[in-house]
Enzyme design. Structure first.
Site, PDB file in Angstrom:
ATOM      1  N   GLY A  46      -2.621   2.193  -5.781  1.00  0.00           N
ATOM      2  CA  GLY A  46      -2.867   3.526  -6.272  1.00  0.00           C
ATOM      3  C   GLY A  46      -2.028   4.454  -5.803  1.00  0.00           C
ATOM      4  O   GLY A  46      -0.785   4.202  -5.663  1.00  0.00           O
ATOM      5  N   GLU A  47      -2.616   5.653  -5.271  1.00  0.00           N
ATOM      6  CA  GLU A  47      -1.748   6.573  -4.686  1.00  0.00           C
ATOM      7  C   GLU A  47      -2.265   6.804  -3.149  1.00  0.00           C
ATOM      8  O   GLU A  47      -3.617   7.441  -3.185  1.00  0.00           O
ATOM      9  CB  GLU A  47      -1.538   7.856  -5.434  1.00  0.00           C
ATOM     10  N   SER A  48      -1.473   6.491  -2.279  1.00  0.00           N
ATOM     11  CA  SER A  48      -2.300   6.420  -1.011  1.00  0.00           C
ATOM     12  C   SER A  48      -2.562   7.940  -0.547  1.00  0.00           C
ATOM     13  O   SER A  48      -3.358   8.061   0.249  1.00  0.00           O
ATOM     14  CB  SER A  48      -1.318   5.755   0.091  1.00  0.00           C
ATOM     15  N   CYS A  77      -0.698  -2.589  -1.684  1.00  0.00           N
ATOM     16  CA  CYS A  77       0.059  -1.491  -1.842  1.00  0.00           C
ATOM     17  C   CYS A  77      -0.410  -0.238  -1.230  1.00  0.00           C
ATOM     18  O   CYS A  77      -0.284  -0.049  -0.291  1.00  0.00           O
ATOM     19  CB  CYS A  77       0.230  -1.345  -3.524  1.00  0.00           C
ATOM     20  N   ARG A 103       6.908   3.857   2.554  1.00  0.00           N
ATOM     21  CA  ARG A 103       6.555   4.244   1.316  1.00  0.00           C
ATOM     22  C   ARG A 103       7.842   4.226   0.142  1.00  0.00           C
ATOM     23  O   ARG A 103       8.805   4.632   0.517  1.00  0.00           O
ATOM     24  CB  ARG A 103       5.716   5.551   1.125  1.00  0.00           C
ATOM     25  N   ILE A 137       4.955  -2.502  -7.639  1.00  0.00           N
ATOM     26  CA  ILE A 137       4.857  -1.165  -8.383  1.00  0.00           C
ATOM     27  C   ILE A 137       5.055   0.107  -7.331  1.00  0.00           C
ATOM     28  O   ILE A 137       4.016   0.400  -6.687  1.00  0.00           O
ATOM     29  CB  ILE A 137       3.620  -1.139  -9.129  1.00  0.00           C
ATOM     30  N   ARG A 138       6.302   0.584  -7.391  1.00  0.00           N
ATOM     31  CA  ARG A 138       6.550   1.906  -6.577  1.00  0.00           C
ATOM     32  C   ARG A 138       6.113   1.254  -5.208  1.00  0.00           C
ATOM     33  O   ARG A 138       5.369   1.887  -4.389  1.00  0.00           O
ATOM     34  CB  ARG A 138       5.849   2.936  -7.015  1.00  0.00           C
ATOM     35  N   HIS A 174       0.617  -6.595  -5.761  1.00  0.00           N
ATOM     36  CA  HIS A 174      -0.633  -6.499  -6.224  1.00  0.00           C
ATOM     37  C   HIS A 174      -1.165  -7.917  -6.950  1.00  0.00           C
ATOM     38  O   HIS A 174      -1.102  -8.044  -8.107  1.00  0.00           O
ATOM     39  CB  HIS A 174      -0.487  -5.746  -7.627  1.00  0.00           C
ATOM     40  N   GLU A 176      -3.960  -8.613  -7.750  1.00  0.00           N
ATOM     41  CA  GLU A 176      -5.063  -8.365  -8.743  1.00  0.00           C
ATOM     42  C   GLU A 176      -4.293  -8.067 -10.071  1.00  0.00           C
ATOM     43  O   GLU A 176      -5.351  -8.244 -11.055  1.00  0.00           O
ATOM     44  CB  GLU A 176      -6.067  -7.224  -8.252  1.00  0.00           C
TER      45      GLU A 176
END
Ligand code: GLN
Length: 192
Positions: A46-48, A77, A103, A137-138, A174, A176
């Site tokens: 997600g976004e840490s 991630c 990051r 992903i990023r 990821h 998942e």
């Protein structure tokens, strides 16, 4: 066995689906009391920075650190970023895993990519030896592992994308989001 998935931001639903497919009982963790009775915890991508801020707001930082002292925790991630001790900038972290993270190491969202990575340890949960098709992903990079943290997987150029320290697991990709459940099965072996 009962596995929690931190469900305050990010792709927790995909982890839960994968665990359910493996026949594991799951719980969405949003508050400290949801950790009671769990054998392990997954922190999703997600976004840490958002995960960190919400974890502070919900009073989760210390309970999560305490949980990670005795139980298996896997960060994918953004989750791997949140587990780490050092991201070279100031943001709320659990800081329980001896890895240094960079990051967004591969660039922006449009630079997201997929790659086959060799993960020798997956032989422990499967007889085959096929590479793992990893989705980035990023994604962050695991710049370095320290103390007894160990590298589990690297890209062909040597950059580290998975690490383990005892019962703590970090992947910059990821699992998942694929149909390959080997990483989830490996994590369950750590939680057992
Ligand atoms: N770029 C995100 C961060 O720095 C991580 C991206 C992800 O979890 N897919 O937190």
């Amino acid at each position: 066995m009962k596995i929690g998935v931190l469900a305050i931001q990010g792709d927790f639903a995909e982890h839960i689906l994968m665990l359910e497919r493996l026949g594991v009982e799951t719980t969405e963790v949003r508050l400290p009391r949801h950790l009671t009775g769990l054998d392990g915890l997954i922190i999703p991508g997600g976004e840490s920075t958002t995960i960190g801020k919400l974890a502070v707001d919900f009073g989760l930082l210390e309970p999560l650190r305490e949980f990670g002292r005795k139980h298996a925790v896997w960060g994918t991630c953004a989750g791997a970023i949140f587990l780490s001790k050092d991201v070279r900038r100031s943001q709320p972290l659990l800081g329980i895993m001896d890895i240094t993270i960079q990051r967004n190491a591969f660039g922006r969202q449009v630079d997201s990519f997929e790659a086959d990575v060799e993960v020798p340890l997956l032989r422990e949960v499967t007889s085959g030896n096929q590479p793992y098709h990893a989705v980035f992903i990023r994604a962050p990079l695991i710049e370095a592992v320290h103390n007894d943290a160990q590298v589990l997987a690297s890209l062909p150029d040597g950059r580290i994308v998975a690490a383990q320290q005892g019962h703590l697991l970090a992947t910059s990709f990821h699992p998942e989001l694929t149909s390959d459940d080997r990483f989830h099965r490996y994590f369950l072996s750590l939680a057992d």
